[in-house]
Design a protein around this motif. Structure first.
Motif, PDB file in Angstrom:
ATOM      1  N   UNK A  24       8.505   2.015   7.367  1.00  0.00           N
ATOM      2  CA  UNK A  24       7.946   3.283   6.882  1.00  0.00           C
ATOM      3  C   UNK A  24       6.676   3.089   6.042  1.00  0.00           C
ATOM      4  N   UNK A  25       5.696   2.392   6.613  1.00  0.00           N
ATOM      5  CA  UNK A  25       4.475   2.083   5.861  1.00  0.00           C
ATOM      6  C   UNK A  25       3.299   2.996   6.198  1.00  0.00           C
ATOM      7  N   UNK A  26       3.562   4.143   6.839  1.00  0.00           N
ATOM      8  CA  UNK A  26       2.496   5.090   7.155  1.00  0.00           C
ATOM      9  C   UNK A  26       2.408   6.173   6.086  1.00  0.00           C
ATOM     10  N   UNK A  27       1.173   6.568   5.804  1.00  0.00           N
ATOM     11  CA  UNK A  27       0.903   7.595   4.802  1.00  0.00           C
ATOM     12  C   UNK A  27      -0.005   8.637   5.435  1.00  0.00           C
ATOM     13  N   UNK A  28       0.234   9.907   5.076  1.00  0.00           N
ATOM     14  CA  UNK A  28      -0.417  11.009   5.782  1.00  0.00           C
ATOM     15  C   UNK A  28      -1.531  11.664   4.984  1.00  0.00           C
ATOM     16  N   UNK A  29      -2.704  11.677   5.600  1.00  0.00           N
ATOM     17  CA  UNK A  29      -3.820  12.452   5.088  1.00  0.00           C
ATOM     18  C   UNK A  29      -3.898  13.766   5.838  1.00  0.00           C
ATOM     19  N   UNK A  36      -0.092   1.238   4.778  1.00  0.00           N
ATOM     20  CA  UNK A  36      -0.139   0.515   3.502  1.00  0.00           C
ATOM     21  C   UNK A  36      -0.082  -0.983   3.821  1.00  0.00           C
ATOM     22  N   UNK A  37      -1.152  -1.726   3.521  1.00  0.00           N
ATOM     23  CA  UNK A  37      -1.200  -3.140   3.919  1.00  0.00           C
ATOM     24  C   UNK A  37      -0.159  -4.017   3.230  1.00  0.00           C
ATOM     25  N   UNK A  38       0.298  -3.625   2.050  1.00  0.00           N
ATOM     26  CA  UNK A  38       1.305  -4.420   1.344  1.00  0.00           C
ATOM     27  C   UNK A  38       2.720  -4.142   1.834  1.00  0.00           C
ATOM     28  N   UNK A  39       2.885  -3.084   2.601  1.00  0.00           N
ATOM     29  CA  UNK A  39       4.205  -2.726   3.132  1.00  0.00           C
ATOM     30  C   UNK A  39       4.368  -3.110   4.596  1.00  0.00           C
ATOM     31  N   UNK A  68     -10.085  -1.313   3.753  1.00  0.00           N
ATOM     32  CA  UNK A  68     -10.230  -0.723   2.424  1.00  0.00           C
ATOM     33  C   UNK A  68      -9.760   0.724   2.419  1.00  0.00           C
ATOM     34  N   UNK A  69     -10.153   1.495   3.407  1.00  0.00           N
ATOM     35  CA  UNK A  69      -9.757   2.899   3.469  1.00  0.00           C
ATOM     36  C   UNK A  69      -8.237   3.027   3.551  1.00  0.00           C
ATOM     37  N   UNK A  70      -7.599   2.229   4.402  1.00  0.00           N
ATOM     38  CA  UNK A  70      -6.136   2.260   4.519  1.00  0.00           C
ATOM     39  C   UNK A  70      -5.486   1.909   3.188  1.00  0.00           C
ATOM     40  N   UNK A  71      -5.925   0.832   2.567  1.00  0.00           N
ATOM     41  CA  UNK A  71      -5.342   0.389   1.296  1.00  0.00           C
ATOM     42  C   UNK A  71      -5.527   1.437   0.203  1.00  0.00           C
ATOM     43  N   UNK A  72      -6.709   2.005   0.105  1.00  0.00           N
ATOM     44  CA  UNK A  72      -6.997   2.983  -0.947  1.00  0.00           C
ATOM     45  C   UNK A  72      -6.183   4.265  -0.783  1.00  0.00           C
ATOM     46  N   UNK A  73      -6.180   4.834   0.399  1.00  0.00           N
ATOM     47  CA  UNK A  73      -5.505   6.120   0.587  1.00  0.00           C
ATOM     48  C   UNK A  73      -3.986   6.000   0.683  1.00  0.00           C
ATOM     49  N   UNK A  75      -2.277   4.564  -1.348  1.00  0.00           N
ATOM     50  CA  UNK A  75      -1.824   4.667  -2.740  1.00  0.00           C
ATOM     51  C   UNK A  75      -1.683   6.111  -3.205  1.00  0.00           C
ATOM     52  N   UNK A  76      -2.392   7.037  -2.568  1.00  0.00           N
ATOM     53  CA  UNK A  76      -2.371   8.422  -3.061  1.00  0.00           C
ATOM     54  C   UNK A  76      -1.831   9.449  -2.062  1.00  0.00           C
ATOM     55  N   UNK A  77      -1.826   9.127  -0.784  1.00  0.00           N
ATOM     56  CA  UNK A  77      -1.287  10.063   0.199  1.00  0.00           C
ATOM     57  C   UNK A  77       0.227   9.906   0.295  1.00  0.00           C
ATOM     58  N   UNK A  78       0.942  10.960   0.718  1.00  0.00           N
ATOM     59  CA  UNK A  78       2.402  10.874   0.809  1.00  0.00           C
ATOM     60  C   UNK A  78       2.878  10.083   2.033  1.00  0.00           C
ATOM     61  N   UNK A  79       4.026   9.467   1.874  1.00  0.00           N
ATOM     62  CA  UNK A  79       4.647   8.700   2.949  1.00  0.00           C
ATOM     63  C   UNK A  79       5.095   9.643   4.063  1.00  0.00           C
ATOM     64  N   UNK A  80       4.988   9.169   5.294  1.00  0.00           N
ATOM     65  CA  UNK A  80       5.437   9.946   6.460  1.00  0.00           C
ATOM     66  C   UNK A  80       6.287   9.041   7.342  1.00  0.00           C
ATOM     67  N   UNK A  81       7.476   9.516   7.691  1.00  0.00           N
ATOM     68  CA  UNK A  81       8.394   8.719   8.508  1.00  0.00           C
ATOM     69  C   UNK A  81       8.869   9.467   9.746  1.00  0.00           C
TER      70      UNK A  81
END
Length: 112
Positions: A24-29, A36-39, A68-73, A75-81
């Protein structure tokens, strides 16, 4: 290594990838997803699921902006599963170039 969501996701946002991600490492804009690269565990199951071919391994060249864009956003966008419907005009945007400059939205999506 990690996987990265790239420009072709902008305004396509198909979300087939979120259903197969085991961590579940996707985040939604508002109009694209990021990883999320760390997940990300580098399993690669998301890459072939993307109809827009917008997910790439970070071993490909010229992905620094997207890393960079993936890592930055992430952190602030909500998780999507869970997969949601793609935008009605997603197919019209598939393959269009210049979407980052002209159509990227920094606004968060709704998440799950």
């Amino acid at each position: 290594m990690t996987y990265v969501v790239t420009e072709n996701c902008i305004k396509c946002k198909y979300m087939d990838c979120v259903e197969v991600c085991p961590v579940d490492c996707f985040y939604e804009g508002e109009n694209m997803l990021v990883i999320h690269p760390d997940e990300c565990i580098d399993c690669g199951v998301c890459e072939p699921e993307c109809p827009a071919e917008a997910i790439k391994p970070d071993t490909e060249s010229s992905l620094e902006t997207w890393l960079k864009l993936n890592a930055d956003y992430a952190k602030s966008w909500p998780n999507i599963t869970q997969k949601k419907d793609a935008p009605a005009d997603a197919k019209e945007w598939d393959g269009v170039s210049g979407k980052l400059e002209a159509h990227f939205s920094p606004n968060a999506g709704k998440g799950d």
